[in-house]
Design a protein around this motif. Structure first.
Motif, PDB file in Angstrom:
ATOM      1  N   UNK A   8      31.076  44.583  -8.614  1.00 58.33           N
ATOM      2  CA  UNK A   8      30.120  44.158  -7.313  1.00 58.33           C
ATOM      3  C   UNK A   8      29.256  43.297  -7.333  1.00 58.33           C
ATOM      4  N   UNK A   9      28.489  43.165  -6.363  1.00 59.05           N
ATOM      5  CA  UNK A   9      27.864  41.759  -6.296  1.00 59.05           C
ATOM      6  C   UNK A   9      26.629  42.457  -5.138  1.00 59.05           C
ATOM      7  N   UNK A  10      25.665  42.454  -5.433  1.00 60.42           N
ATOM      8  CA  UNK A  10      24.538  43.048  -4.142  1.00 60.42           C
ATOM      9  C   UNK A  10      23.249  42.265  -4.435  1.00 60.42           C
ATOM     10  N   UNK A  11      22.860  41.584  -3.262  1.00 57.22           N
ATOM     11  CA  UNK A  11      22.065  41.164  -3.031  1.00 57.22           C
ATOM     12  C   UNK A  11      21.692  39.778  -2.069  1.00 57.22           C
ATOM     13  N   UNK A  12      21.024  39.002  -2.055  1.00 59.61           N
ATOM     14  CA  UNK A  12      20.845  37.333  -1.066  1.00 59.61           C
ATOM     15  C   UNK A  12      21.875  37.385  -0.499  1.00 59.61           C
ATOM     16  N   UNK A  13      22.078  36.012   0.511  1.00 64.52           N
ATOM     17  CA  UNK A  13      22.876  34.667   0.272  1.00 64.52           C
ATOM     18  C   UNK A  13      22.347  34.187  -0.594  1.00 64.52           C
ATOM     19  N   UNK A  14      23.993  32.984  -1.351  1.00 58.83           N
ATOM     20  CA  UNK A  14      23.606  31.759  -1.532  1.00 58.83           C
ATOM     21  C   UNK A  14      24.197  31.033  -0.843  1.00 58.83           C
ATOM     22  N   UNK A  15      22.770  29.920   0.019  1.00 60.44           N
ATOM     23  CA  UNK A  15      22.986  29.287   0.795  1.00 60.44           C
ATOM     24  C   UNK A  15      24.317  29.339   1.958  1.00 60.44           C
ATOM     25  N   UNK A  16      24.455  30.774   2.045  1.00 59.14           N
ATOM     26  CA  UNK A  16      24.749  30.828   3.486  1.00 59.14           C
ATOM     27  C   UNK A  16      26.207  31.844   3.410  1.00 59.14           C
ATOM     28  N   UNK A  17      26.261  32.083   1.771  1.00 55.87           N
ATOM     29  CA  UNK A  17      27.599  32.446   1.428  1.00 55.87           C
ATOM     30  C   UNK A  17      27.305  34.057   0.911  1.00 55.87           C
ATOM     31  N   UNK A  18      27.704  35.785   0.434  1.00 52.47           N
ATOM     32  CA  UNK A  18      27.449  36.579   0.231  1.00 52.47           C
ATOM     33  C   UNK A  18      28.596  36.833  -1.186  1.00 52.47           C
ATOM     34  N   UNK A  19      28.839  36.820  -2.212  1.00 52.18           N
ATOM     35  CA  UNK A  19      29.798  36.922  -2.967  1.00 52.18           C
ATOM     36  C   UNK A  19      29.602  38.984  -3.450  1.00 52.18           C
ATOM     37  N   UNK A  20      30.547  39.266  -3.112  1.00 53.40           N
ATOM     38  CA  UNK A  20      30.782  40.144  -2.337  1.00 53.40           C
ATOM     39  C   UNK A  20      31.694  41.607  -4.415  1.00 53.40           C
ATOM     40  N   UNK A  21      32.488  40.611  -4.669  1.00 50.54           N
ATOM     41  CA  UNK A  21      33.413  41.689  -5.142  1.00 50.54           C
ATOM     42  C   UNK A  21      33.750  40.199  -6.284  1.00 50.54           C
ATOM     43  N   UNK A  22      34.600  40.974  -7.200  1.00 50.23           N
ATOM     44  CA  UNK A  22      34.755  39.992  -8.382  1.00 50.23           C
ATOM     45  C   UNK A  22      35.810  40.777  -9.494  1.00 50.23           C
ATOM     46  N   UNK A  23      36.615  39.995  -9.664  1.00 47.10           N
ATOM     47  CA  UNK A  23      38.170  41.393 -10.582  1.00 47.10           C
ATOM     48  C   UNK A  23      38.480  39.800 -11.231  1.00 47.10           C
ATOM     49  N   UNK A  24      39.291  40.211 -12.552  1.00 46.20           N
ATOM     50  CA  UNK A  24      40.105  38.965 -13.184  1.00 46.20           C
ATOM     51  C   UNK A  24      40.131  39.651 -14.700  1.00 46.20           C
ATOM     52  N   UNK A  25      41.214  38.830 -15.296  1.00 46.39           N
ATOM     53  CA  UNK A  25      41.188  38.879 -16.495  1.00 46.39           C
ATOM     54  C   UNK A  25      40.730  38.054 -17.695  1.00 46.39           C
ATOM     55  N   UNK A  26      39.890  38.363 -18.720  1.00 45.92           N
ATOM     56  CA  UNK A  26      39.536  38.113 -19.955  1.00 45.92           C
ATOM     57  C   UNK A  26      40.791  37.786 -21.007  1.00 45.92           C
ATOM     58  N   UNK A  27      40.752  36.302 -21.480  1.00 45.83           N
ATOM     59  CA  UNK A  27      41.845  35.738 -22.206  1.00 45.83           C
ATOM     60  C   UNK A  27      40.641  34.745 -23.593  1.00 45.83           C
ATOM     61  N   UNK A  28      40.539  35.681 -24.718  1.00 51.55           N
ATOM     62  CA  UNK A  28      39.802  34.605 -25.240  1.00 51.55           C
ATOM     63  C   UNK A  28      38.294  34.635 -24.761  1.00 51.55           C
TER      64      UNK A  28
END
Length: 89
Positions: A9-29
């Protein structure tokens, strides 16, 4: 985690009007692929979107580094991000 799944989860200010709130995925290498959940606050209730994310990942004795990017759904902006942290395991 042990099955190479990454979530955060990301918390903080806006970056160019966009608020990133969550990220999910997979690492391969050293490659990360996943989905970002972001919003444009706008007037009233924010509009939430999902976008594919690509990035790089490294986990060394000195810590974890994660860099990535995604295009907004309207392809008007490329959002880039970078983070460092302590080694998880």
């Amino acid at each position: 985690d042990d099955s190479n799944q990454v979530a955060g989860l990301a918390f903080g200010g806006l970056y160019g009007g966009i608020a990133l709130s969550a990220l999910a995925g997979t690492v391969s290498g050293n490659t990360f692929t996943g989905t970002a959940n972001y919003s444009y606050p706008g007037n009233g209730r924010p509009h939430t979107f999902y976008a594919p994310v690509s990035g790089t990942y490294s986990n060394t004795a000195s810590g974890v580094t994660f860099d990535g990017q995604f295009n907004t759904n309207d392809n008007q902006e490329v959002v880039t991000f970078s983070t460092v942290g302590c080694r998880a395991n």
